[in-house]
Design a protein around this motif. Structure first.
Motif, PDB file in Angstrom:
ATOM      1  N   GLN A 180       0.825  -1.207   0.000  1.00  0.00           N
ATOM      2  CA  GLN A 180       0.000   0.000   0.000  1.00  0.00           C
ATOM      3  C   GLN A 180       0.858   1.255   0.000  1.00  0.00           C
ATOM      4  OE1 GLN A 180      -0.568  -2.606   1.980  1.00  0.00           O
ATOM      5  NE2 GLN A 180      -2.641  -3.206   1.502  1.00  0.00           N
ATOM      6  N   LEU A 181       2.128   1.080   0.371  1.00  0.00           N
ATOM      7  CA  LEU A 181       3.043   2.213   0.463  1.00  0.00           C
ATOM      8  C   LEU A 181       4.411   1.755  -0.025  1.00  0.00           C
ATOM      9  CD1 LEU A 181       3.825   5.082   1.492  1.00  0.00           C
ATOM     10  CD2 LEU A 181       4.179   4.055   3.745  1.00  0.00           C
ATOM     11  N   VAL A 182       4.980   2.522  -0.961  1.00  0.00           N
ATOM     12  CA  VAL A 182       6.325   2.248  -1.463  1.00  0.00           C
ATOM     13  C   VAL A 182       7.162   3.497  -1.218  1.00  0.00           C
ATOM     14  CG1 VAL A 182       7.741   1.684  -3.471  1.00  0.00           C
ATOM     15  CG2 VAL A 182       5.481   0.628  -3.209  1.00  0.00           C
ATOM     16  N   LEU A 183       8.290   3.325  -0.558  1.00  0.00           N
ATOM     17  CA  LEU A 183       9.184   4.427  -0.209  1.00  0.00           C
ATOM     18  C   LEU A 183      10.469   4.290  -1.015  1.00  0.00           C
ATOM     19  CD1 LEU A 183       8.540   3.942   3.589  1.00  0.00           C
ATOM     20  CD2 LEU A 183       7.662   5.845   2.225  1.00  0.00           C
ATOM     21  N   LEU A 184      10.741   5.272  -1.875  1.00  0.00           N
ATOM     22  CA  LEU A 184      11.926   5.232  -2.742  1.00  0.00           C
ATOM     23  C   LEU A 184      12.808   6.430  -2.434  1.00  0.00           C
ATOM     24  CD1 LEU A 184      10.212   4.405  -6.173  1.00  0.00           C
ATOM     25  CD2 LEU A 184      11.233   2.810  -4.543  1.00  0.00           C
ATOM     26  N   ASP A 185      13.956   6.158  -1.846  1.00  0.00           N
ATOM     27  CA  ASP A 185      14.919   7.221  -1.521  1.00  0.00           C
ATOM     28  C   ASP A 185      16.325   6.723  -1.856  1.00  0.00           C
ATOM     29  OD1 ASP A 185      16.272   9.397  -0.554  1.00  0.00           O
ATOM     30  OD2 ASP A 185      15.808   9.030   1.554  1.00  0.00           O
ATOM     31  N   PRO A 186      16.585   6.494  -3.161  1.00  0.00           N
ATOM     32  CA  PRO A 186      17.889   5.958  -3.561  1.00  0.00           C
ATOM     33  C   PRO A 186      18.964   7.036  -3.573  1.00  0.00           C
ATOM     34  CG  PRO A 186      16.567   6.373  -5.495  1.00  0.00           C
ATOM     35  CD  PRO A 186      15.706   6.704  -4.304  1.00  0.00           C
ATOM     36  N   PRO A 187      20.220   6.637  -3.738  1.00  0.00           N
ATOM     37  CA  PRO A 187      21.260   7.648  -3.936  1.00  0.00           C
ATOM     38  C   PRO A 187      20.879   8.513  -5.141  1.00  0.00           C
ATOM     39  CG  PRO A 187      22.218   5.455  -3.685  1.00  0.00           C
ATOM     40  CD  PRO A 187      20.742   5.277  -3.789  1.00  0.00           C
ATOM     41  N   TYR A 188      20.969   9.809  -4.986  1.00  0.00           N
ATOM     42  CA  TYR A 188      20.541  10.720  -6.054  1.00  0.00           C
ATOM     43  C   TYR A 188      21.285  10.457  -7.356  1.00  0.00           C
ATOM     44  CZ  TYR A 188      18.222  13.557  -2.434  1.00  0.00           C
ATOM     45  OH  TYR A 188      17.422  13.995  -1.418  1.00  0.00           O
ATOM     46  N   ILE A 198       4.826  -1.994 -11.035  1.00  0.00           N
ATOM     47  CA  ILE A 198       3.432  -2.077 -11.488  1.00  0.00           C
ATOM     48  C   ILE A 198       3.228  -3.361 -12.290  1.00  0.00           C
ATOM     49  CG2 ILE A 198       1.712  -1.039 -13.025  1.00  0.00           C
ATOM     50  CD1 ILE A 198       2.829   1.725 -12.100  1.00  0.00           C
ATOM     51  N   GLN A 199       4.151  -3.653 -13.212  1.00  0.00           N
ATOM     52  CA  GLN A 199       4.026  -4.866 -14.028  1.00  0.00           C
ATOM     53  C   GLN A 199       4.072  -6.126 -13.176  1.00  0.00           C
ATOM     54  OE1 GLN A 199       6.387  -5.105 -17.551  1.00  0.00           O
ATOM     55  NE2 GLN A 199       5.062  -3.603 -18.531  1.00  0.00           N
ATOM     56  N   LEU A 200       4.850  -6.082 -12.099  1.00  0.00           N
ATOM     57  CA  LEU A 200       4.955  -7.236 -11.199  1.00  0.00           C
ATOM     58  C   LEU A 200       3.773  -7.305 -10.219  1.00  0.00           C
ATOM     59  CD1 LEU A 200       8.778  -7.029 -10.407  1.00  0.00           C
ATOM     60  CD2 LEU A 200       7.627  -8.810 -11.751  1.00  0.00           C
ATOM     61  N   ARG A 201       2.869  -6.341 -10.326  1.00  0.00           N
ATOM     62  CA  ARG A 201       1.668  -6.279  -9.482  1.00  0.00           C
ATOM     63  C   ARG A 201       1.995  -6.164  -7.987  1.00  0.00           C
ATOM     64  NH1 ARG A 201      -2.604  -7.182 -12.840  1.00  0.00           N
ATOM     65  NH2 ARG A 201      -2.192  -8.268 -14.771  1.00  0.00           N
ATOM     66  N   LEU A 202       3.025  -5.382  -7.697  1.00  0.00           N
ATOM     67  CA  LEU A 202       3.425  -5.174  -6.302  1.00  0.00           C
ATOM     68  C   LEU A 202       2.684  -4.013  -5.653  1.00  0.00           C
ATOM     69  CD1 LEU A 202       7.305  -5.583  -6.534  1.00  0.00           C
ATOM     70  CD2 LEU A 202       5.646  -7.215  -5.660  1.00  0.00           C
ATOM     71  N   ILE A 203       2.090  -3.147  -6.480  1.00  0.00           N
ATOM     72  CA  ILE A 203       1.490  -1.928  -5.956  1.00  0.00           C
ATOM     73  C   ILE A 203      -0.028  -2.105  -5.912  1.00  0.00           C
ATOM     74  CG2 ILE A 203       1.230   0.547  -6.295  1.00  0.00           C
ATOM     75  CD1 ILE A 203       3.956   0.434  -7.762  1.00  0.00           C
ATOM     76  N   LYS A 204      -0.593  -1.999  -4.723  1.00  0.00           N
ATOM     77  CA  LYS A 204      -2.034  -2.237  -4.537  1.00  0.00           C
ATOM     78  C   LYS A 204      -2.882  -1.060  -5.010  1.00  0.00           C
ATOM     79  CE  LYS A 204      -3.992  -4.459  -1.371  1.00  0.00           C
ATOM     80  NZ  LYS A 204      -4.496  -5.505  -0.544  1.00  0.00           N
ATOM     81  N   GLN A 205      -4.150  -1.326  -5.158  1.00  0.00           N
ATOM     82  CA  GLN A 205      -5.120  -0.293  -5.503  1.00  0.00           C
ATOM     83  C   GLN A 205      -5.039   0.843  -4.483  1.00  0.00           C
ATOM     84  OE1 GLN A 205      -9.064  -1.793  -5.844  1.00  0.00           O
ATOM     85  NE2 GLN A 205      -9.995   0.228  -5.857  1.00  0.00           N
ATOM     86  N   GLY A 206      -4.944   2.060  -4.973  1.00  0.00           N
ATOM     87  CA  GLY A 206      -4.890   3.235  -4.099  1.00  0.00           C
ATOM     88  C   GLY A 206      -3.576   3.413  -3.369  1.00  0.00           C
ATOM     89  N   ALA A 207      -2.543   2.659  -3.757  1.00  0.00           N
ATOM     90  CA  ALA A 207      -1.256   2.723  -3.051  1.00  0.00           C
ATOM     91  C   ALA A 207      -0.559   4.066  -3.284  1.00  0.00           C
ATOM     92  CB  ALA A 207      -0.353   1.587  -3.524  1.00  0.00           C
ATOM     93  N   TRP A 208       0.281   4.416  -2.326  1.00  0.00           N
ATOM     94  CA  TRP A 208       1.105   5.627  -2.392  1.00  0.00           C
ATOM     95  C   TRP A 208       2.528   5.234  -2.767  1.00  0.00           C
ATOM     96  CZ3 TRP A 208      -1.184  10.283  -1.578  1.00  0.00           C
ATOM     97  CH2 TRP A 208      -2.402  10.301  -0.899  1.00  0.00           C
ATOM     98  N   ILE A 209       3.175   6.065  -3.580  1.00  0.00           N
ATOM     99  CA  ILE A 209       4.599   5.880  -3.897  1.00  0.00           C
ATOM    100  C   ILE A 209       5.299   7.203  -3.607  1.00  0.00           C
ATOM    101  CG2 ILE A 209       6.317   5.311  -5.651  1.00  0.00           C
ATOM    102  CD1 ILE A 209       4.043   3.886  -7.184  1.00  0.00           C
ATOM    103  N   TYR A 210       6.239   7.155  -2.668  1.00  0.00           N
ATOM    104  CA  TYR A 210       7.009   8.336  -2.280  1.00  0.00           C
ATOM    105  C   TYR A 210       8.382   8.262  -2.940  1.00  0.00           C
ATOM    106  CZ  TYR A 210      10.260  10.989   0.621  1.00  0.00           C
ATOM    107  OH  TYR A 210      11.245  11.830   1.055  1.00  0.00           O
ATOM    108  N   CYS A 211       8.769   9.324  -3.643  1.00  0.00           N
ATOM    109  CA  CYS A 211      10.084   9.387  -4.292  1.00  0.00           C
ATOM    110  C   CYS A 211      10.828  10.612  -3.791  1.00  0.00           C
ATOM    111  CB  CYS A 211       9.936   9.489  -5.807  1.00  0.00           C
ATOM    112  SG  CYS A 211       8.961   8.184  -6.566  1.00  0.00           S
ATOM    113  N   GLU A 212      11.996  10.394  -3.223  1.00  0.00           N
ATOM    114  CA  GLU A 212      12.872  11.509  -2.856  1.00  0.00           C
ATOM    115  C   GLU A 212      14.011  11.518  -3.864  1.00  0.00           C
ATOM    116  OE1 GLU A 212      15.686  12.850   0.860  1.00  0.00           O
ATOM    117  OE2 GLU A 212      13.745  11.954   1.330  1.00  0.00           O
ATOM    118  N   HIS A 213      14.316  12.699  -4.395  1.00  0.00           N
ATOM    119  CA  HIS A 213      15.304  12.783  -5.471  1.00  0.00           C
ATOM    120  C   HIS A 213      15.975  14.141  -5.461  1.00  0.00           C
ATOM    121  CE1 HIS A 213      12.154  15.050  -7.690  1.00  0.00           C
ATOM    122  NE2 HIS A 213      11.335  14.158  -7.145  1.00  0.00           N
ATOM    123  N   ASP A 214      17.052  14.246  -6.210  1.00  0.00           N
ATOM    124  CA  ASP A 214      17.721  15.526  -6.395  1.00  0.00           C
ATOM    125  C   ASP A 214      16.773  16.442  -7.161  1.00  0.00           C
ATOM    126  OD1 ASP A 214      19.657  17.348  -8.170  1.00  0.00           O
ATOM    127  OD2 ASP A 214      20.666  16.788  -6.314  1.00  0.00           O
TER     128      ASP A 214
END
Length: 192
Positions: A115-123, A136-152
């Motif tokens: 339901q929640l994916v947190l992405l904070d890789p090295p910039y 998404i193709q692997l069907r890992l992200i549920k309906q209404g899920a949040w994806i947080y991306c921290e980036h440069d």
């Protein structure tokens, strides 16, 4: 570094020793969780490029049931282990030392979803769009899920995606970019 809200509010977290990781600041963490929901009703989260696990532990404190932490650096994995023991959360976490793409394929084989994916890789080191599309193709992200991306700030993440809506795109401190997505109805239909 501390947990900001929820069951473990105020508890200190250990940082990964050295300069290989860049912890998310409390200010950014607070702003992010105000957007994605101050509290959760269970569900699973995936903290890729987890570092100390700060974002994932914040999610656990705010009601996420379980977090899968992934980092390829031994010091980070050790720190996440120590933080989970310190908070007595060993039964609510899984910790893997692996590359992000290998980890998401392993999660798909186990038929996990998040339901929640947190992405904070090295910039500058990860193609966010490629990684998100793979999840998404692997069907890992549920309906209404949040994806947080921290980036440069110089990295521009897509604002137009067939399965995701941009909920927030902003920057903090002149260097940190934040993009938050939510799975839309087309994405949810795709998953059915």
């Amino acid at each position: 570094m501390r947990i900001i809200a929820g069951e473990y509010k105020g508890r200190q977290l250990k940082a990964v020793p050295g300069k290989t990781t860049r912890p998310t600041t409390d200010k950014v963490k607070e702003a992010v969780f105000q957007v994605i929901g101050p509290f959760f009703q269970g569900g699973n989260a995936l903290d890729l490029f987890a570092g100390s696990g700060s974002l994932g532990f914040e999610a656990l404190s705010r009601g996420v049931e379980k977090v899968v932490f992934v980092d390829k650096h031994p010091k980070a994995v050790h720190t996440i282990n120590e933080n989970s023991k310190q908070l007595k959360l060993e039964n609510r976490v899984e910790i893997f030392r692996a590359d992000a793409f290998r980890a998401i394929h392993a999660a798909a084989k186990r038929e996990l979803d998040f339901q929640l994916v947190l992405l904070d890789p090295p910039y500058g080191k990860v193609n966010y769009e490629e990684l998100i599309n793979e999840m998404i193709q692997l069907r890992l992200i549920k309906q209404g899920a949040w994806i947080y991306c921290e980036h440069d700030m110089s990295e521009k993440l897509p604002s137009d995606h067939p399965y995701l809506n941009v909920v927030k795109q902003t920057h903090y401190g002149g260097t940190i970019g934040i993009t938050i997505y939510k799975m839309n109805e087309e994405g949810s239909a795709y998953l059915d």
